[in-house]
Design a protein around this motif. Structure first.
Motif, PDB file in Angstrom:
ATOM      1  N   THR A  63       0.870  -1.177   0.000  1.00 54.32           N
ATOM      2  CA  THR A  63       0.000   0.000   0.000  1.00 54.32           C
ATOM      3  C   THR A  63       0.903   1.223   0.000  1.00 54.32           C
ATOM      4  O   THR A  63       1.769   1.370   0.872  1.00 54.32           O
ATOM      5  CB  THR A  63      -0.921   0.027   1.229  1.00 54.32           C
TER       6      THR A  63
ATOM      7  N   THR B 279       0.246   8.170  -2.189  1.00 56.18           N
ATOM      8  CA  THR B 279       0.658   8.958  -3.347  1.00 56.18           C
ATOM      9  C   THR B 279       0.834  10.426  -2.954  1.00 56.18           C
ATOM     10  O   THR B 279       0.426  10.842  -1.859  1.00 56.18           O
ATOM     11  CB  THR B 279      -0.388   8.846  -4.471  1.00 56.18           C
TER      12      THR B 279
ATOM     13  N   ASP C  53      -3.684   9.949  -1.555  1.00 55.02           N
ATOM     14  CA  ASP C  53      -4.434   8.703  -1.741  1.00 55.02           C
ATOM     15  C   ASP C  53      -3.580   7.506  -1.343  1.00 55.02           C
ATOM     16  O   ASP C  53      -2.355   7.526  -1.476  1.00 55.02           O
ATOM     17  CB  ASP C  53      -4.858   8.549  -3.208  1.00 55.02           C
TER      18      ASP C  53
ATOM     19  N   LEU D  77      -3.012   3.661  -2.337  1.00 55.91           N
ATOM     20  CA  LEU D  77      -3.299   2.684  -3.381  1.00 55.91           C
ATOM     21  C   LEU D  77      -2.644   1.359  -3.032  1.00 55.91           C
ATOM     22  O   LEU D  77      -1.490   1.316  -2.604  1.00 55.91           O
ATOM     23  CB  LEU D  77      -2.775   3.185  -4.734  1.00 55.91           C
TER      24      LEU D  77
ATOM     25  N   ASP E 150      -1.728  -2.643  -4.323  1.00 60.97           N
ATOM     26  CA  ASP E 150      -1.591  -3.525  -5.480  1.00 60.97           C
ATOM     27  C   ASP E 150      -0.738  -4.719  -5.068  1.00 60.97           C
ATOM     28  O   ASP E 150      -0.100  -4.715  -4.009  1.00 60.97           O
ATOM     29  CB  ASP E 150      -0.957  -2.796  -6.666  1.00 60.97           C
TER      30      ASP E 150
ATOM     31  N   VAL F 226       2.172   0.640  -8.786  1.00 59.88           N
ATOM     32  CA  VAL F 226       1.511   1.798  -8.189  1.00 59.88           C
ATOM     33  C   VAL F 226       2.198   3.103  -8.592  1.00 59.88           C
ATOM     34  O   VAL F 226       1.557   4.070  -9.014  1.00 59.88           O
ATOM     35  CB  VAL F 226       1.482   1.685  -6.647  1.00 59.88           C
TER      36      VAL F 226
END
Length: 535
Positions: free
Chosen positions: A427, A430, A434, A436, A438, A456
Motif C-alpha cells: 500500500t 501517493t 491517496d 493505493l 496492489d 503503483v
C-alpha cells in the motif's frame, strides 16, 4: 611577502565533487547534515556546491552558509566557472557566511581548450583577470583552479598562475582532473611553479586530484613535500569516476607519519603538533554518515575506515596484536572514533538516556526528530535484547535523513516459500494523499515487492544494484539495504534499515524512487566539468 600556512589546510569537496558520483545525489537537508558533520570533524573549507547548476544547489549552499558558516566554523566555498553568471550565483549563495570563498576555474590544457572551450590561450589569459576581479567584488577570498593542470603546457600554466595571483587569487589550485599524473610529476609541477612564478609566495598552493590510476593520495603527499599547503579531498574518496583523494587517508598518513613530514614544515621531526586541524576521532562517524546518505558503500578493505581495516585473520597477526597492538597496527581504531567500548541500551532505557547517548555520538536532533528516532528505538528494543551504538546510528540515519517524501510506504506483506510463488502486496501513499494497494508475483520476495511498487508508482527505472548488510552480529541484527536505480543515464540511490529485511528493501526502493521523482520535478542540474560555457 609569504602567505604560506604552517600546516595543511583541509578543503573538503564531498558536497560538490563527491556528490557528482553516480547515484550520490543529496537533498538540501542531507547536505546540511553532512556540512555539520564536516564542521565537527574540523575541516578548514567546505566546498558546499555549484550554485549556478540549479535552484536547489543554490539554496543548499546558502543554507549551509547561514547555518555552518559561523565565526568559529569553516570557510564556506562555492564553485563557479569563469563566467559572470556563475560567479554572481556563487557570491550570492555564500553571502551569509562569516567566511566565504568563491572557487572559480577555467581549463588550461590544450585538449580542453580545443575540444571543450574552443578558446585560444590568449582568450583564456584575457578571461582570468576579469573573472577573478569580478569575484573579488563579492569576497576577498578567491581561489583559482587551472582545470586539467597536470596535462597543461608548463610555460603557459606559469603565465596563467601569475596572472591569477596578480588579479587577486589567494589560493592557486592545481587539479589532476583525470587522475593522470604520478607522484614525482606532481612534485615536479609544484617545484616548477615555485621556481618560475614570481608572485607564487602570495598565494597558497592547493591540489585536487582523482584516483583513476589509484595514485591520488600518493600524488597529494608528494605535493605536500614540495610545497602544497591545501589538499582538496572527499570523505571516503567519493567523486567522479574512480573518485577523489580520500580525506581520511591523507589526514591519517600525515598523523601517523608526522616525524617524516614535520621537516617539510620547518618543524623538528619529534614535534607532536598536529599537521591538520582535523579531530581524527570524528573520522569514522563522518565516513559512515556520508556512506549512508549517499548510498556509496565502503569496501571492506578500504584504508582507515573499511570494515577490515583493524581485523586480523592470521593467527600470527592475532597473537602479535594481543601481546602488543603496534606489532601489526600502525594506528588505533579508537584514534578515528571506531571503538568497541559501546554503551548498550535496552527496552528499559528512557528517552533522556537515549537522547544523551545520541549527543555523545555527535547527533544534533530537533525535538521532532528525537521523538521519531525514540519511537524507532523502542520498537527495536522490543525485538533485540541489546541496542548498540551502531544500531542507534542506523536508526537515526534511517529515520531522520530520508529522501524527499513524495511516495510513502504504508504496508508491505509477502508470501513465499519453497514450493510457493513469491507474492507481495503493498500500500503506497501517493503525492495527493491517496492510498493505493496492489500486488505482484516475482522471482523472490524482494522482486515481488518491487514489482508491486512499480505497478503503483509508475516511474520508469532500471534497478542496477541491490545490496544488504547487517549492522551488528546476531540473528536479530538490523539489516541495511542500499539500492541504485538508473533513469535516462542518471543514477539514484536509496537506503533503509530495519530488522525485517523485506521492509528495509521496500523502504530503500521507495527512497530511491522519491529521489528520482524529485529530480524529475526539479530538472537536471549542470555538471561543472561537462557543462558548456556560453560563448
Amino acid at each position: 611577502m609569504s602567505n604560506q600556512p604552517d600546516r595543511i589546510i583541509i578543503f573538503d569537496t564531498t558536497l560538490r565533487d563527491g556528490e557528482q558520483s553516480p547515484g550520490a545525489t543529496l537533498n538540501a537537508d542531507e547536505k546540511l547534515t553532512i556540512a555539520r558533520a564536516l564542521s565537527r570533524l574540523g575541516v578548514d573549507v567546505i566546498e558546499a556546491g555549484f550554485p549556478y547548476s540549479s535552484v536547489g544547489d543554490f539554496e543548499a549552499v546558502k543554507s549551509i552558509a547561514e547555518t555552518v558558516g559561523t565565526a568559529d566554523g569553516p570557510t564556506i566555498c562555492a564553485l563557479a566557472r569563469a563566467t559572470e553568471n556563475d560567479i554572481k550565483a556563487a557570491g550570492e549563495a555564500i553571502a551569509p557566511a562569516i567566511k566565504g570563498r568563491i572557487h572559480t576555474f577555467i581549463a588550461t590544457s590544450d585538449i580542453h581548450l580545443q575540444y571543450k572551450l574552443r578558446k585560444t590561450r590568449e582568450q583564456v589569459l584575457e578571461t582570468i583577470p576579469k573573472m577573478i576581479g569580478y569575484a573579488t567584488t563579492f569576497t576577498e577570498d578567491v581561489e583559482f583552479s587551472a582545470e586539467d593542470a597536470t596535462r597543461s603546457d608548463r610555460e603557459f600554466l606559469y603565465q596563467v598562475v601569475e596572472s591569477a595571483i596578480a588579479a587577486g587569487a589567494k589560493t592557486i589550485n592545481l587539479p589532476d582532473t583525470v587522475g593522470y599524473t604520478t607522484p614525482e610529476e606532481f612534485g615536479s609541477l609544484i617545484r616548477g611553479l615555485k621556481a618560475n612564478v614570481p608572485n607564487i609566495e602570495e598565494a597558497v598552493i592547493s591540489v585536487h586530484g582523482h584516483n583513476d590510476l589509484g595514485l591520488a593520495v600518493a600524488n597529494f603527499l608528494s605535493a605536500v613535500q614540495n610545497g602544497a599547503r591545501q589538499l582538496e579531498c572527499t570523505i571516503n574518496g567519493i567523486g567522479e569516476r574512480a573518485g577523489n583523494a580520500a580525506l581520511e587517508e591523507l589526514v591519517m598518513a600525515l598523523h601517523v607519519r608526522r616525524q617524516f613530514y614535520n621537516p617539510f614544515f620547518g618543524r623538528e621531526p619529534e614535534s607532536e603538533a598536529p599537521l591538520t586541524n582535523i579531530n581524527t576521532k570524528e573520522i569514522y562517524k563522518t565516513s559512515r554518515l556520508v556512506s549512508n546518505l549517499t548510498g556509496m558503500i565502503i569496501q571492506p578493505n578500504k584504508a582507515v575506515v573499511g570494515g577490515n581495516a583493524f581485523a586480523h585473520e592470521s593467527g600470527i597477526h592475532q597473537d602479535g596484536v594481543l601481546k602488543n597492538k603496534q606489532t601489526y597496527e600502525i594506528m588505533d581504531a579508537e584514534s578515528i572514533g571506531w571503538t568497541s567500548n559501546q554503551i548498550v541500551l535496552g527496552k528499559h532505557s528512557g528517552r533522556n538516556a537515549f537522547g544523551s547517548r545520541l549527543r555523545d555520538l555527535g547527533y544534533e536532533l530537533s525535538e521532532t526528530e528525537l521523538n521519531k528516532a525514540f519511537v524507532r528505538f523502542k520498537d527495536l528494543a522490543d525485538k533485540k535484547k541489546v541496542v548498540t551504538d551502531w544500531d542507534l546510528e542506523a536508526i537515526v540515519n534511517d529515520e531522520t535523513q530520508q529522501a524527499p517524501t513524495i511516495f510513502g510506504l504504508e504496508l508491505v506483506q509477502v508470501s513465499c516459500g519453497d514450493n510457493a510463488r513469491p507474492t507481495a502486496t503493498v500500500t503506497i501513499r501517493t503525492p495527493n494523499g491517496d492510498e493505493l494497494t496492489d500486488a505482484a508475483i516475482g522471482t523472490g520476495p524482494v522482486d515481488a515487492v518491487y514489482m508491486a511498487i512499480n505497478r503503483v508508482v509508475k516511474v520508469p527505472n532500471e534497478l542496477i544494484e541491490y545490496s544488504v548488510k547487517s549492522v551488528t552480529e546476531g540473528i536479530d541484527a538490523i539489516g541495511e539495504v542500499t539500492i541504485r536505480l538508473r533513469h535516462e543515464g542518471n543514477v539514484y540511490s536509496g537506503h533503509a534499515a530495519n530488522t525485517d529485511i523485506i521492509v528495509a528493501s521496500a523502504q530503500a526502493y521507495i527512497n530511491a524512487l522519491n529521489r528520482l521523482s524529485a529530480a524529475l520535478q526539479e530538472g537536471n542540474k549542470l555538471n561543472p566539468q561537462t557543462a558548456t560555457v556560453a560563448q
